[in-house]
Design a protein around this motif. Structure first.
Motif, PDB file in Angstrom:
ATOM      1  N   THR A   1      34.143  42.161  37.601  1.00  0.00           N
ATOM      2  CA  THR A   1      34.396  40.871  36.980  1.00  0.00           C
ATOM      3  C   THR A   1      35.820  40.815  36.448  1.00  0.00           C
ATOM      4  OG1 THR A   1      33.509  39.262  35.395  1.00  0.00           O
ATOM      5  CG2 THR A   1      33.544  41.574  34.699  1.00  0.00           C
ATOM      6  N   SER A   2      36.208  39.687  35.955  1.00  0.00           N
ATOM      7  CA  SER A   2      37.536  39.499  35.379  1.00  0.00           C
ATOM      8  C   SER A   2      37.687  40.327  34.106  1.00  0.00           C
ATOM      9  CB  SER A   2      37.751  38.019  35.047  1.00  0.00           C
ATOM     10  OG  SER A   2      38.893  37.852  34.238  1.00  0.00           O
ATOM     11  N   ALA A   3      38.840  40.964  33.968  1.00  0.00           N
ATOM     12  CA  ALA A   3      39.128  41.738  32.756  1.00  0.00           C
ATOM     13  C   ALA A   3      39.112  40.851  31.520  1.00  0.00           C
ATOM     14  CB  ALA A   3      40.475  42.438  32.896  1.00  0.00           C
ATOM     15  N   ALA A   4      39.384  39.571  31.690  1.00  0.00           N
ATOM     16  CA  ALA A   4      39.445  38.645  30.561  1.00  0.00           C
ATOM     17  C   ALA A   4      38.127  37.908  30.323  1.00  0.00           C
ATOM     18  CB  ALA A   4      40.555  37.625  30.799  1.00  0.00           C
ATOM     19  N   SER A   5      37.085  38.278  31.024  1.00  0.00           N
ATOM     20  CA  SER A   5      35.841  37.518  30.922  1.00  0.00           C
ATOM     21  C   SER A   5      35.150  37.730  29.579  1.00  0.00           C
ATOM     22  CB  SER A   5      34.883  37.901  32.057  1.00  0.00           C
ATOM     23  OG  SER A   5      34.336  39.175  31.828  1.00  0.00           O
TER      24      SER A   5
ATOM     25  N   GLU B   1      40.726  42.497  37.806  1.00  0.00           N
ATOM     26  CA  GLU B   1      39.295  42.754  37.798  1.00  0.00           C
ATOM     27  C   GLU B   1      39.014  44.145  37.248  1.00  0.00           C
ATOM     28  OE1 GLU B   1      37.668  39.994  41.408  1.00  0.00           O
ATOM     29  OE2 GLU B   1      38.288  42.030  41.922  1.00  0.00           O
ATOM     30  N   VAL B   2      37.868  44.258  36.602  1.00  0.00           N
ATOM     31  CA  VAL B   2      37.407  45.539  36.079  1.00  0.00           C
ATOM     32  C   VAL B   2      36.001  45.783  36.596  1.00  0.00           C
ATOM     33  CG1 VAL B   2      38.827  45.473  33.989  1.00  0.00           C
ATOM     34  CG2 VAL B   2      36.527  44.487  33.954  1.00  0.00           C
ATOM     35  N   PHE B   3      35.603  47.046  36.526  1.00  0.00           N
ATOM     36  CA  PHE B   3      34.241  47.415  36.885  1.00  0.00           C
ATOM     37  C   PHE B   3      33.504  47.804  35.618  1.00  0.00           C
ATOM     38  CE2 PHE B   3      36.628  48.056  40.737  1.00  0.00           C
ATOM     39  CZ  PHE B   3      35.807  47.476  41.688  1.00  0.00           C
ATOM     40  N   VAL B   4      32.290  47.325  35.511  1.00  0.00           N
ATOM     41  CA  VAL B   4      31.402  47.676  34.412  1.00  0.00           C
ATOM     42  C   VAL B   4      30.262  48.470  35.014  1.00  0.00           C
ATOM     43  CG1 VAL B   4      29.857  46.797  32.623  1.00  0.00           C
ATOM     44  CG2 VAL B   4      32.002  45.585  33.126  1.00  0.00           C
ATOM     45  N   ARG B   5      29.944  49.580  34.380  1.00  0.00           N
ATOM     46  CA  ARG B   5      28.842  50.420  34.843  1.00  0.00           C
ATOM     47  C   ARG B   5      27.764  50.447  33.771  1.00  0.00           C
ATOM     48  NH1 ARG B   5      26.496  55.432  35.334  1.00  0.00           N
ATOM     49  NH2 ARG B   5      26.149  56.057  37.487  1.00  0.00           N
ATOM     50  N   ILE B   6      26.534  50.180  34.172  1.00  0.00           N
ATOM     51  CA  ILE B   6      25.391  50.287  33.266  1.00  0.00           C
ATOM     52  C   ILE B   6      24.703  51.604  33.589  1.00  0.00           C
ATOM     53  CG2 ILE B   6      23.227  49.267  32.477  1.00  0.00           C
ATOM     54  CD1 ILE B   6      24.366  46.556  33.551  1.00  0.00           C
TER      55      ILE B   6
ATOM     56  N   VAL C   1      32.727  40.789  29.678  1.00  0.00           N
ATOM     57  CA  VAL C   1      33.276  42.116  29.393  1.00  0.00           C
ATOM     58  C   VAL C   1      33.370  42.336  27.889  1.00  0.00           C
ATOM     59  CG1 VAL C   1      35.343  43.555  29.562  1.00  0.00           C
ATOM     60  CG2 VAL C   1      34.478  42.388  31.575  1.00  0.00           C
ATOM     61  N   ARG C   2      33.874  41.350  27.174  1.00  0.00           N
ATOM     62  CA  ARG C   2      33.991  41.483  25.709  1.00  0.00           C
ATOM     63  C   ARG C   2      32.616  41.628  25.056  1.00  0.00           C
ATOM     64  NH1 ARG C   2      37.534  37.396  26.796  1.00  0.00           N
ATOM     65  NH2 ARG C   2      36.207  35.802  25.874  1.00  0.00           N
TER      66      ARG C   2
ATOM     67  N   LEU D   1      33.148  50.177  30.545  1.00  0.00           N
ATOM     68  CA  LEU D   1      34.198  49.859  31.509  1.00  0.00           C
ATOM     69  C   LEU D   1      34.588  51.131  32.241  1.00  0.00           C
ATOM     70  CD1 LEU D   1      36.542  47.501  29.462  1.00  0.00           C
ATOM     71  CD2 LEU D   1      34.943  46.880  31.253  1.00  0.00           C
ATOM     72  N   VAL D   2      34.778  51.043  33.534  1.00  0.00           N
ATOM     73  CA  VAL D   2      35.253  52.182  34.310  1.00  0.00           C
ATOM     74  C   VAL D   2      36.746  52.311  34.024  1.00  0.00           C
ATOM     75  CG1 VAL D   2      35.641  53.078  36.630  1.00  0.00           C
ATOM     76  CG2 VAL D   2      33.489  51.905  36.067  1.00  0.00           C
ATOM     77  N   SER D   3      37.132  53.400  33.374  1.00  0.00           N
ATOM     78  CA  SER D   3      38.536  53.565  32.973  1.00  0.00           C
ATOM     79  C   SER D   3      39.274  54.635  33.764  1.00  0.00           C
ATOM     80  CB  SER D   3      38.620  53.881  31.476  1.00  0.00           C
ATOM     81  OG  SER D   3      37.884  55.052  31.193  1.00  0.00           O
ATOM     82  N   ASP D   4      38.546  55.507  34.454  1.00  0.00           N
ATOM     83  CA  ASP D   4      39.195  56.544  35.247  1.00  0.00           C
ATOM     84  C   ASP D   4      39.895  55.908  36.454  1.00  0.00           C
ATOM     85  OD1 ASP D   4      38.630  58.504  37.834  1.00  0.00           O
ATOM     86  OD2 ASP D   4      39.350  59.566  36.036  1.00  0.00           O
ATOM     87  N   PRO D   5      41.213  56.119  36.621  1.00  0.00           N
ATOM     88  CA  PRO D   5      41.947  55.482  37.726  1.00  0.00           C
ATOM     89  C   PRO D   5      41.392  55.843  39.109  1.00  0.00           C
ATOM     90  CG  PRO D   5      43.477  56.427  36.143  1.00  0.00           C
ATOM     91  CD  PRO D   5      42.106  56.880  35.743  1.00  0.00           C
TER      92      PRO D   5
END
Length: 146
Positions: free
Chosen positions: A54-58, A118-123, A61-62, A94-98
């Motif tokens: 999703t968007s990093a600014a969504s 875009e960022v990835f979110v992992r549940i 995400v917040r 948030l997936v932070s590992d490059p």
């Protein structure tokens, strides 16, 4: 599970197999101390983690980063009175590992609404539950409800 409700419980392996068959689910989180539900497309990671892009600014995400959330997907056959539902409960991060981010850019889910950042979110799948209904009212010889 509720006794005698016509559903059967699914084990973790079956839940993950069913989740892998559908492209859209719903994420359940808290917004302003109230439950919020949003439909999202997703993919499963190797260990059953649910991945969102999703968007990093969504606002999503917040709202969910670092929080415990639920993710639900299902498949329903209204004519056959059957279907299944699976819920994955766990912490959204948030997936932070490059390196992991690059892997997911190539092989992870594609956002249906692309954005420049875009960022990835992992549940993390801490709890995976599911249930299936086969036959519903017809299983008991009852006429379907109109």
């Amino acid at each position: 599970m509720y006794a005698n409700d016509g559903f059967c419980e699914l084990d973790r392996r079956e839940c993950l197999r069913l989740l892998a068959r559908v492209p859209v689910g719903r994420i359940v989180h808290t917004r302003d101390a109230l439950p919020a539900v949003l439909p999202v497309n997703f993919a499963l990671d190797g260990d059953g983690g649910v991945l969102l892009r999703t968007s990093a600014a969504s606002e999503l995400v917040r709202a969910i980063a670092g929080s415990v959330v639920a993710f639900e997907a299902d498949e329903v056959d209204a004519a056959g009175h059957s279907g299944w539902s699976v819920v994955v409960t766990g912490t959204a991060t948030l997936v932070s590992d490059p390196g992991e981010h690059e892997r997911l850019v190539r092989h992870g889910p594609r956002s249906w609404v692309p954005s420049p950042q875009e960022v990835f979110v992992r549940i993390e799948p801490e709890l995976v539950t599911g249930r299936r209904l086969t036959g519903g009212r017809t299983m008991y010889g009852l006429d379907p409800v109109s």
